[in-house]
Structure formats: structure tokens, C-alpha cells
Design a protein around this motif. Structure first.
Motif, PDB file in Angstrom:
ATOM      1  N   PRO A 105       0.834  -1.209   0.000  1.00 20.12           N
ATOM      2  CA  PRO A 105       0.000   0.000   0.000  1.00 20.12           C
ATOM      3  C   PRO A 105       0.870   1.260   0.000  1.00 20.12           C
ATOM      4  N   GLY A 106       0.530   2.175  -0.905  1.00 16.58           N
ATOM      5  CA  GLY A 106       1.325   3.384  -1.042  1.00 16.58           C
ATOM      6  C   GLY A 106       2.590   3.217  -1.853  1.00 16.58           C
ATOM      7  N   GLY A 107       2.841   1.996  -2.352  1.00 19.85           N
ATOM      8  CA  GLY A 107       4.060   1.727  -3.106  1.00 19.85           C
ATOM      9  C   GLY A 107       3.936   2.127  -4.566  1.00 19.85           C
ATOM     10  N   THR A 108       5.004   1.850  -5.309  1.00 17.60           N
ATOM     11  CA  THR A 108       5.099   2.284  -6.702  1.00 17.60           C
ATOM     12  C   THR A 108       5.350   1.110  -7.630  1.00 17.60           C
ATOM     13  N   ILE A 109       4.582   1.058  -8.716  1.00 19.99           N
ATOM     14  CA  ILE A 109       4.854   0.140  -9.819  1.00 19.99           C
ATOM     15  C   ILE A 109       5.513   0.948 -10.927  1.00 19.99           C
ATOM     16  N   LEU A 110       6.699   0.522 -11.343  1.00 18.89           N
ATOM     17  CA  LEU A 110       7.385   1.150 -12.465  1.00 18.89           C
ATOM     18  C   LEU A 110       7.134   0.324 -13.716  1.00 18.89           C
ATOM     19  N   LEU A 111       6.486   0.920 -14.694  1.00 19.22           N
ATOM     20  CA  LEU A 111       6.163   0.226 -15.939  1.00 19.22           C
ATOM     21  C   LEU A 111       7.199   0.608 -16.989  1.00 19.22           C
ATOM     22  N   ILE A 112       8.043  -0.374 -17.354  1.00 17.77           N
ATOM     23  CA  ILE A 112       9.120  -0.128 -18.297  1.00 17.77           C
ATOM     24  C   ILE A 112       8.956  -0.973 -19.570  1.00 17.77           C
ATOM     25  N   GLY A 113       8.552  -2.247 -19.396  1.00 13.49           N
ATOM     26  CA  GLY A 113       8.460  -3.153 -20.533  1.00 13.49           C
ATOM     27  C   GLY A 113       7.344  -2.776 -21.494  1.00 13.49           C
ATOM     28  N   LEU A 114       7.571  -3.084 -22.776  1.00  9.89           N
ATOM     29  CA  LEU A 114       6.590  -2.813 -23.829  1.00  9.89           C
ATOM     30  C   LEU A 114       6.079  -4.123 -24.423  1.00  9.89           C
ATOM     31  N   GLY A 115       5.846  -5.108 -23.540  1.00  9.96           N
ATOM     32  CA  GLY A 115       5.431  -6.418 -24.023  1.00  9.96           C
ATOM     33  C   GLY A 115       4.060  -6.441 -24.656  1.00  9.96           C
ATOM     34  N   SER A 116       3.191  -5.518 -24.295  1.00  9.32           N
ATOM     35  CA  SER A 116       1.866  -5.436 -24.903  1.00  9.32           C
ATOM     36  C   SER A 116       1.459  -3.974 -24.996  1.00  9.32           C
ATOM     37  N   ALA A 117       0.461  -3.719 -25.843  1.00 12.54           N
ATOM     38  CA  ALA A 117       0.049  -2.335 -26.087  1.00 12.54           C
ATOM     39  C   ALA A 117      -0.674  -1.731 -24.897  1.00 12.54           C
ATOM     40  N   GLN A 118      -1.275  -2.569 -24.045  1.00  9.29           N
ATOM     41  CA  GLN A 118      -1.959  -2.064 -22.861  1.00  9.29           C
ATOM     42  C   GLN A 118      -1.963  -3.136 -21.782  1.00  9.29           C
ATOM     43  N   VAL A 119      -2.039  -2.695 -20.552  1.00 11.49           N
ATOM     44  CA  VAL A 119      -2.079  -3.612 -19.417  1.00 11.49           C
ATOM     45  C   VAL A 119      -3.248  -3.219 -18.516  1.00 11.49           C
ATOM     46  N   PRO A 120      -3.868  -4.203 -17.819  1.00 12.81           N
ATOM     47  CA  PRO A 120      -5.066  -3.908 -17.022  1.00 12.81           C
ATOM     48  C   PRO A 120      -4.726  -3.415 -15.618  1.00 12.81           C
ATOM     49  N   LEU A 121      -5.421  -2.384 -15.181  1.00 12.36           N
ATOM     50  CA  LEU A 121      -5.269  -1.876 -13.820  1.00 12.36           C
ATOM     51  C   LEU A 121      -6.534  -2.203 -13.040  1.00 12.36           C
ATOM     52  N   THR A 122      -6.373  -2.904 -11.917  1.00  8.30           N
ATOM     53  CA  THR A 122      -7.502  -3.198 -11.034  1.00  8.30           C
ATOM     54  C   THR A 122      -7.784  -1.934 -10.230  1.00  8.30           C
ATOM     55  N   THR A 123      -8.756  -1.171 -10.670  1.00  8.80           N
ATOM     56  CA  THR A 123      -8.937   0.178 -10.134  1.00  8.80           C
ATOM     57  C   THR A 123      -9.303   0.186  -8.656  1.00  8.80           C
ATOM     58  N   ALA A 124     -10.177  -0.712  -8.218  1.00  8.10           N
ATOM     59  CA  ALA A 124     -10.597  -0.706  -6.812  1.00  8.10           C
ATOM     60  C   ALA A 124      -9.404  -0.922  -5.891  1.00  8.10           C
TER      61      ALA A 124
END
Length: 332
Positions: A249-268
Motif C-alpha cells: 500500500p502506497g508503493g510504486t509500480i514502475l512500468l518499463i516493458g513494452l510487451g503489450s500495447a496495454q495492461v489492465p489496472l484493477t482500479t478498486a
């Protein structure tokens, strides 16, 4: 001179002879000593990044200055190596003036080797402001691949991720960027866990001092919500889901890879835990200078293979097939 050029619609580079470039007033001409290949090249050849005009590819460049324009001052000694800052910023816009030159918004800017002529050639013309002197003791091939394969994770992990002493970092994927990324995190004082499908990559990561390694098939054995920073070097739906499962909680995801055009975010979940999802692009001129010092000090040891530049198409196929173990640099 020899050049390997992108031609719209072709799946391979065209190996041709072109005139040697001449410098404009603010340019230098580099005699290329090494040029790195990258998955970004494959995205271009596959049509995922469309360009309408032909150009010489190669955005990871290192060479010697052999000519300079009339308004370029200073001395360039024979044998001194210079690396190219691939984002090719203008130096005048607000982003450039405030230290964010990787985000330069000059409408005329194009990236070196991605939209304008790059380093898959014997010589390269580049604005003098966009070269960085390489410290003694760093080989041309290491200097070349560092301009992206080290600069990209360095900018992400240090600047965007805020990784420092005691940070708990999970690195997903140990390809060329990931293997350099774990070394960067260690150099910054982090506690690093790394996962990858290839056991050989895990052993290499261990040799660099990574505290815990795990095959990706066993990632579920990690404690959920336990990492300050999760670095997704792959960028697939599955790896991004893993990143969301293990960032605290409160942490950071760094998105660097371009393996797909979009990735899903679980908004809740992201909202409940105030998860920060941070994209990251390449890196700055100043960061290039910093990372070369770390390489010179032996704190980062990029893994590089070399091959003749005229074999560029073969090695792009090998890269696509996953048969390049680390990073590849081409030598003219």
C-alpha cells in the motif's frame, strides 16, 4: 559508407551505401565504434511504431569525434569515446531547461536512430550538445548499450521510483534492461528480489548480489503487498497483474516493458491502496553522466555481446527469437 536503413513496409533493414554525413554548424561527426540493438528496433520493423520515411536505424551509439561544425568549440582528442543521448533534445524548451530533457517537446525533434539517421552506419551526424564523454576504461560496446539499456532503468529506478537505501524492490524480468536494473537498485542500496523464467538469468542476478531470486512460475510464493517498488521490465498483462499483487500500500509500480500495447489496472485495489503506477521514458543527459561513473567504478557491469554490423538483420532475428543472452552491440 555502409548503412543499415529502415524502409517502410520492409521487415528487414536494407544494407546500402550512402554518402558520409557532413556536419552543420552545431554538429559533430562520430566515427561509430559500437551500436547497440534493441527491442525498439523490432517494434519499428513490425510496424507497431510507424514511420513514413526511410532512415538509418540504431539509437544506442558510441564513437570518436572526427569532425565538428564551425560553431562547436572545444577539443576532441583522437581515441576519446563519446556516447549519444538518443532522445536528441533541443536544449531550449522548458523541459530541457529544467533538467527533464528526455521529455523535450520541440515539435521538430526526432530520436537518434528512430525517425532520423542513427548508428547502424560507419559515421553519424549528431548535435554536439547531445554527446557525453565516456570515462576511460569503458569499452565502446558497453558505452553504446548503456545509452538505453542502462539509462532507461536508471532513470526509472532512481528518479521515478525513488529507490534508495533499504528500499524493498521486486524486479520482474531479467532481460537486458532487467539485468542492469537489478544492479542499479543494488548500487542505490536496495534489497532486491528478482524473478525470471530462465534459471540462467537468475544465477547471473545472484552473481551480482541480488538477495533473492525466484523462477516466475513460483512467484505466488512471495508475500503479497510487501514491496516498496515493483519494476515490470516485461509489460505483459500477467506481469502487470503480478506487480499489483506484490506492491505494498502506497508503493510504486514502475512500468518499463513494452510487451503489450496495454495492461489492465484493477482500479478498486489501486484506489484502496493508493498504488502509484509510474511510467518512465529513457533518461536525461545528466543521468547518462551519472551512470557512466557507476560503470567506471564497477558498480554496474552491463553484459554485452558483440558482432559485425553487417550481420544486423541476423541478430535482430536472434533478438526476436530470444536467443540474445544479454545485450548485443554491433561493430562496424
Amino acid at each position: 559508407m555502409f548503412a543499415a536503413r529502415y524502409v517502410p513496409g520492409k521487415k528487414e533493414l536494407s544494407l546500402v551505401e550512402v554518402p558520409k554525413p557532413t556536419p552543420g554548424p552545431l554538429d559533430v561527426i562520430l566515427k561509430i565504434r559500437a551500436a547497440g540493438i534493441c527491442h525498439s528496433d523490432l517494434h519499428v520493423l513490425h510496424g507497431e511504431v510507424p514511420y513514413k520515411e526511410s532512415f538509418t536505424m540504431g539509437h544506442e551509439a558510441c564513437g570518436e569525434v572526427v569532425e565538428k561544425g564551425s560553431e562547436v568549440f572545444g577539443t576532441f582528442n583522437p581515441g576519446d569515446l563519446y556516447a549519444v543521448h538518443g532522445p536528441n533534445p533541443c536544449g531550449h524548451c522548458n523541459y530541457c531547461r529544467t533538467g527533464h530533457d528526455n521529455l523535450c517537446n520541440d515539435p521538430s525533434r526526432t530520436f537518434i536512430g528512430l525517425g532520423q539517421d542513427g548508428a547502424y552506419a560507419e559515421y553519424l551526424k549528431v548535435p554536439a550538445r547531445n554527446i557525453v564523454k565516456v570515462p576511460k576504461g569503458i569499452s565502446p560496446e558497453v558505452a553504446a548499450v548503456a545509452t538505453d539499456a542502462v539509462l532507461t532503468p536508471y532513470h526509472a529506478i532512481k528518479t521515478k521510483g525513488g529507490v534508495g537505501l533499504g528500499s524493498k524492490v521486486l524486479a520482474i524480468g531479467l532481460g537486458g534492461l532487467g539485468m542492469n536494473g537489478v544492479q542499479i537498485a543494488l548500487a542505490l542500496g536496495a534489497e532486491v528480489t528478482a524473478v525470471d523464467l530462465k534459471d540462467a538469468n537468475l544465477e547471473t542476478a545472484k552473481s551480482f548480489g541480488v538477495q533473492k531470486v525466484l523462477n516466475s512460475k513460483q512467484i505466488s510464493s512471495l508475500t503479497p503487498l510487501s514491496f516498496d517498488v515493483v519494476v515490470d521490465f516485461v509489460g505483459l498483462e500477467s506481469t502487470f497483474k503480478d506487480a499489483q499483487n506484490f506492491v505494498k500500500p502506497g508503493g510504486t509500480i514502475l512500468l518499463i516493458g513494452l510487451g503489450s500495447a496495454q495492461v489492465p489496472l484493477t482500479t478498486a485495489t489501486a484506489i484502496t491502496f493508493e498504488t502509484k503506477v509510474q511510467a518512465s521514458f529513457w533518461g536525461t543527459h545528466v543521468e547518462m553522466q551519472e551512470l557512466y561513473e557507476l560503470i567506471a567504478e564497477g558498480k554496474i557491469k552491463p553484459q554485452v555481446e558483440t558482432a559485425p554490423m553487417k550481420e544486423v538483420n541476423h541478430w535482430l532475428h536472434e533478438l526476436e527469437a530470444g536467443r540474445v543472452k544479454s545485450r548485443m552491440a554491433l561493430i562496424p
